[in-house]
Write an enzyme that holds these catalytic residues in place. Structure first.
Site, PDB file in Angstrom:
ATOM      1  N   SER A 124      10.383   8.027 -21.871  1.00 10.54           N
ATOM      2  CA  SER A 124       9.266   8.207 -21.447  1.00 10.54           C
ATOM      3  C   SER A 124       8.593   7.016 -20.360  1.00 10.54           C
ATOM      4  O   SER A 124       7.609   7.219 -19.867  1.00 10.54           O
ATOM      5  CB  SER A 124       8.115   8.148 -22.546  1.00 10.54           C
ATOM      6  OG  SER A 124       8.558   7.179 -23.272  1.00 10.54           O
ATOM      7  N   LYS A 175       4.178  -0.460 -18.853  1.00 13.55           N
ATOM      8  CA  LYS A 175       4.025   0.884 -19.205  1.00 13.55           C
ATOM      9  C   LYS A 175       2.395   1.151 -19.740  1.00 13.55           C
ATOM     10  O   LYS A 175       1.889   0.466 -20.540  1.00 13.55           O
ATOM     11  CB  LYS A 175       4.977   1.147 -20.402  1.00 13.55           C
ATOM     12  CG  LYS A 175       4.920   2.720 -20.721  1.00 13.55           C
ATOM     13  CD  LYS A 175       6.165   2.909 -21.584  1.00 13.55           C
ATOM     14  CE  LYS A 175       6.328   4.524 -22.043  1.00 13.55           C
ATOM     15  NZ  LYS A 175       7.373   4.593 -23.243  1.00 13.55           N
ATOM     16  N   SER A 207      13.450   5.843 -24.830  1.00  8.53           N
ATOM     17  CA  SER A 207      12.468   5.759 -23.755  1.00  8.53           C
ATOM     18  C   SER A 207      12.446   4.683 -22.947  1.00  8.53           C
ATOM     19  O   SER A 207      11.813   4.739 -21.834  1.00  8.53           O
ATOM     20  CB  SER A 207      11.173   6.214 -24.467  1.00  8.53           C
ATOM     21  OG  SER A 207      10.802   7.370 -24.861  1.00  8.53           O
TER      22      SER A 207
END
Lengths: 432, 432
Positions: free
Chosen positions: A135, A60, A159
């Protein structure tokens, strides 16, 4: 070409073939290919570094990868180059895992659709035009698309688990303090956890085991009791009791989500678990989530303060959220922390009476990017962040062959190992 | 006159003889006398309600006693009459304990001298003109003066343990969530704990056992694991390791405090414990305490918001503190919570390697009311509140016969039972 090198070449090709999917922010092809060859050599020599040798990882974009832009999905950080790997990234490399590159995320990790104004609208491999959630949307999408074996995500109120749910993969938010967060661009350090996503629950464990451990770079890092790795490995779930929170009724869940949840409960029962309804008294999902959002905005405004004064560094939308948190005032923020604390305490009290809580992951399945995001996306996930407890999300295939649902197991602190073992039983039962 | 009735009469007389000491806010003499007679009757009949039957209790004025003014030491709440007992008070009554009345405290529980602008300058029975500490100053003084067998206090950053230290008595701040706080006028609910004070460690246990337990009136109440009551009762401390935080060096401690601490370490060693120095890495006592103070001011401004707009309801001094917290702004408050969290995590990490931490309770012994309060009073106590772990303070007599010192044992979550058992060994060793 040996097996790992071939796999990496395939994955790199798959990534390169679909730039419009906006899943990867950057691909480290040369280094990945070299690492694959080294893995192949170790494996051929019978000396793999461990179970992750040759496993490919999508990271990420809010986690630092040495030499790469450390953007957190934010325009103003496009030019910020990480000097050293995040703790979790370094630990994975040390076990022979191959870092493929960084993946897209919701801007600043504050949101759950990954329609990134700078890096593009991240695709969901399960359907054209669908959000992968967020996210950690790029993390879920990369795994679902077969572009990486596993991915690292971060989870502040859901997330990791929301994109896992929307993309039909598995993910875990570990016990707070278990995985060091050095090299994470924080959103809300009170709640942020680093956790893996993978196609199946079984693949989460070696990643979590590799990235866990005290981290001097993370002030909130904890020393896990030795028992945390004791994944209980019974032949089934007999003797375990899972609690279904009554509060699910207070959250507006899509019918298909409830259908999937019923299937998951059936699977857990078939695997031997007893299912009971529990009142997580004191947990009001919407009210607690709104408290968590204000805390995320206020803590995010501290973490991203430097960006708020630079023109075009962040979107007007993110600027608005962060400014709202910054300007909320102490009394409102005190109330927001109190809401989180009460929900966390409610979770702990409920967990005292059962082995784990079981509930849907998100109230909805993946929805089109063009539709506005529902406010309740994190209603069922955020409680694990408030309580600091582990929560694993696993996909629930739906009979009609449409988008999958997802179910969560929420466990006691440091039960990460057991929780994953239990989730595997449900996963296996769902597959039969 | 039977034993309990005689004791109560003596204590009531002692209280009545020294109104200028400003220890009691109100004495419930008639009810106490009736309760004493009932206790005597039960005991004579061989049917006491439990180990606390007939034990007298002084209740800190921020805990509700049904029918009594629930002032929290604040002028504006003089006329507020509690409708029902605080949870801890009700639980004590149910075991036959006798509530003598409410005792003085630092105004709003925010401060550690108990020089109360409305209810008077609370005396310390150990010496004329000395502060009893605070905020539970009246609780410490009542026990030290023999006006009550035990007392209830509350501890936000050290408010049970500091008066215990200054008054030469024992006190415990329990694991967060163990003792229900229903009927507590909160200062800072993130940190507030209800805990007992008593002349010796041994008398703390039955009080704690009676007041512990889930409380629907306290949103942060937790369900203790059954093991919390397992006070280990070894014949000595062999096999235990206590850690001395290196950070004590960063706190400006009075020489006599360090002398007393050395005696306590000697006693622990003589009882069989191994003493090691530990670095509680990440804990900066002054910095963390300042964070805790801002959180207390900000949370206090929410808890006491209604008083801030009423003329003369609170002192200008308290108004200033609360207004400072209220107006601090979210970014500063976020930083304050982060400091507390980091200190708490540091404490948990250190506790993973030892059975308990051992350190002085306060950096100074009781000082004259006329001298300004040192800023560092809570430097060594607040960390247990930040970590949510139990901490027991016990007096250390000093050879010269002057004011005693005090030593703290800080334990793992839910180790309250063991911690008290260990503290008893040190206490016994100190007495030899």
């Amino acid at each position: 070409m040996k097996a790992i090198a071939r796999k990496v070449a395939d994955q790199l090709e798959r990534i390169a073939a679909r730039p419009e999917d906006a899943i990867f922010l950057r691909v480290d092809a040369d280094r990945a290919i070299a690492a694959a060859e080294a893995s192949d050599a170790r494996i051929a020599a019978g000396r793999p570094l461990g179970p992750l040798d040759g496993v490919t990882v999508a990271v990420k974009g809010n986690l630092a990868v040495a030499g790469a832009p450390w953007t957190a999905g934010i325009a103003g950080w496009r030019g910020r180059i990480a000097e050293r790997d995040a703790t979790a990234v370094a630990r994975l490399r040390a076990t022979g895992a191959i870092i493929l590159g960084e993946v897209n995320l919701h801007e600043g990790a504050l949101g759950a659709t990954t329609d990134n104004p700078t890096f593009g609208r991240c695709a969901n491999p399960l359907g054209a035009g669908l959000t992968p959630g967020g996210s950690s949307g790029g993390s879920g999408a990369a795994v679902a698309a077969g572009m990486a074996d596993v991915a690292l995500g971060t989870d502040t109120m859901g997330s990791v688990r929301i994109p896992a749910a929307y993309c039909g993969v598995a993910g875990i938010k570990p016990t707070a303090g278990l995985v060091g967060r050095g090299g994470l661009a924080y959103l809300a350090p009170t709640l942020d956890s680093v956790g893996p996503l993978a196609p199946s629950v079984a693949r989460l464990w070696p990643v979590l085991a590799a990235i866990a451990g005290p981290d001097v770079r993370d002030p909130d890092s904890l020393a896990a009791p030795a028992a945390w790795t004791e994944g209980q490995q019974p032949c089934d779930l007999s003797g375990l009791t899972f609690g279904v929170p009554r509060q699910i009724d207070d959250v507006d869940c899509e019918p298909a989500v409830l259908t999937a949840f019923a299937l998951a409960l059936e699977a857990a029962r078939a695997a031997g678990a007893e299912i009971v309804t529990v009142d997580v008294a004191g947990w009001e999902p919407g009210r607690a989530r709104r408290g968590g959002l204000l805390v995320s905005e206020a803590e995010g405004a501290v973490a991203m303060a430097a960006l708020m004064d630079v023109e075009d560094a962040i979107s007007a939308y993110l600027q608005g959220l962060l400014a709202y948190g910054r300007d909320a005032g102490a009394p409102r923020l005190v109330d927001a922390y109190a809401r989180m604390r009460a929900a966390g305490a409610a979770c702990h009290r409920a967990l005292a009476a059962v082995d784990a809580l079981i509930l849907p992951t998100a109230p909805q399945r993946a929805f089109p990017h063009d539709r506005p995001a529902p406010a309740n996306q994190a209603d069922l996930t955020a409680i694990a962040n408030f309580a600091g407890v582990p929560a694993v999300a696993l996909p629930v295939p739906l009979a009609e062959g449409g988008l999958p649902g997802s179910v969560q197991l929420v466990g006691k602190p440091w039960s990460d190992g057991s929780l994953l073992a239990w989730a595997e039983h449900i996963e296996a039962e769902l597959a039969t």
